[in-house]
Design an enzyme around this catalytic site. Sequence first.
Site, mmCIF file in Angstrom:
data_model
loop_
_atom_site.group_PDB
_atom_site.id
_atom_site.type_symbol
_atom_site.label_atom_id
_atom_site.label_comp_id
_atom_site.label_asym_id
_atom_site.label_seq_id
_atom_site.Cartn_x
_atom_site.Cartn_y
_atom_site.Cartn_z
ATOM 1 N N GLY A 208 -32.820 6.284 31.534
ATOM 2 C CA GLY A 208 -32.307 4.910 31.553
ATOM 3 C C GLY A 208 -30.946 4.841 30.884
ATOM 4 O O GLY A 208 -30.306 5.876 30.668
ATOM 5 N N ASN A 209 -30.490 3.642 30.571
ATOM 6 C CA ASN A 209 -29.246 3.505 29.808
ATOM 7 C C ASN A 209 -29.332 2.253 28.936
ATOM 8 O O ASN A 209 -30.312 1.511 29.003
ATOM 9 C CB ASN A 209 -28.026 3.483 30.745
ATOM 10 C CG ASN A 209 -28.074 2.328 31.714
ATOM 11 O OD1 ASN A 209 -28.016 1.177 31.316
ATOM 12 N ND2 ASN A 209 -28.197 2.628 33.014
ATOM 13 N N HIS A 210 -28.304 2.036 28.113
ATOM 14 C CA HIS A 210 -28.376 0.972 27.105
ATOM 15 C C HIS A 210 -28.000 -0.420 27.625
ATOM 16 O O HIS A 210 -27.866 -1.342 26.827
ATOM 17 C CB HIS A 210 -27.459 1.305 25.927
ATOM 18 C CG HIS A 210 -27.971 2.440 25.097
ATOM 19 N ND1 HIS A 210 -29.179 2.368 24.435
ATOM 20 C CD2 HIS A 210 -27.473 3.672 24.844
ATOM 21 C CE1 HIS A 210 -29.386 3.498 23.797
ATOM 22 N NE2 HIS A 210 -28.374 4.318 24.036
ATOM 23 N N ALA A 276 -25.794 -1.599 35.615
ATOM 24 C CA ALA A 276 -25.437 -0.229 35.225
ATOM 25 C C ALA A 276 -26.427 0.699 35.928
ATOM 26 O O ALA A 276 -27.490 1.031 35.393
ATOM 27 C CB ALA A 276 -25.529 -0.081 33.720
#
Length: 400
Positions: A208-210, A276
């Site tokens: 995943g990402n932030h 994102a």
Amino acid sequence: MLEGKKILLGISGSIAAYKTAAMTRLFVKAGAQVKIVMTPAARDFVTPVTLATLSKNPVQSQFIKGDKGEWTNHVELGLWADVLLMAPATANTLAKMAHGICDNLLLASYLSARCPVIVAPAMDLDMYAHPATQANLKIIASFGNSIIEPNTGELASGLDGKGRMAEPEEIFQFVKNYLNHSAELNGKQILVTAGPTYEHIDPVRFIGNHSSGKMGFAIAEELANKGANVILIAGPSQMQLKHKNITRIDVQSADQMLKASLKHFKKADIAILSAAVADYTPEIVSAHKIKKSGATMQLKLKKTIDILKELGLLKTKKQLLIGFALETENEVPNAKKKLVAKNLDFIVLNSLKNKGAGFSVDTNQVQIIHKDGKINKFGLKAKSAVATDIVDQLIQIIHA
Ligand code: CTP
């Protein structure tokens, strides 16, 4: 100025309630219809007779009127209004609004309202600064409600600080602006992507990402407030939104986001892709939890499809397409390349070099690069204010 606009004014028990008489007069003079709901405590600060006379409508504060068992229909009040203005909103009312507590007619009207809600807090400085109140305000804002920040000045307690409800004229101007811009995107169908994507490795792990989704959700809300019908395709996000013009579609992976975007782009006039999205995803998703084995492990990834680029290929002359670029070096040239490669009308450039900008924070600093090469630079602002700037650019293009 406000002819035909319907304002439901919700008053709770604060000394600032005395200001609602002047406020009601301003709205009525501007041509608005005003109906008022008071909490029982508010009646100690300003009389229903004054407000009923100024608003030219009976003031409601009880579920049951008189002794004949007549019921006040709070759902009808919420459906009638173009906007619900909670002013003054006390610490107690804010706490109840944040947590869905419904122990008076005003809170029942708030919970059942489908219209936008504007909140003007009023309280003592320490109550306002308390982390509990600040947390409640954040929750209330996350539901898509607008907050008119209190002023700093002399308070009823004799202390001096932030907590004074905004003045009637300021609240009037805020509501007027809000209502007068509320139809600018009427009839527009707008697709927004937001948040991160999760790419599954096995049943318990993902890449995943932030991204928090804050920026995309703020854009969706701003568009909806200006009258657009928004399809919000959201990756996993804690953000909450309640707006009658927003349909939220929750997805997990880049592939799911792609499928949902392709499905809804056909009918969209505009698409704003702020998500994102993972650029790579595991080639194989293991059906079982991967067991620990050697000292290192390799995960083979394959490229995801660039959703923005796909929509750029499908875009018709009537559609507008807006993308984001997150760059750490050669920002403007890189963003310009993306603008051309993805066939965009403009691109919003975030630079991670700017303190206070980027993932998970409440603020952002952006530049908007147009396809004719024009660049608009903006300062560091709350993400909601950045959303306003982005939507304003869009409106300028539509009206050009
Ligand atoms: N985007 C997308 N689908 C992807 C990847 C990106 O729709 N699979 C969109 C994002 O929503 C954003 C824009 O493309 O609007 C740019 O994303 P960014 O990560 O800055 O750029 P990339 O094109 O992925 O290029 P790079 O990672 O090499 O900078």
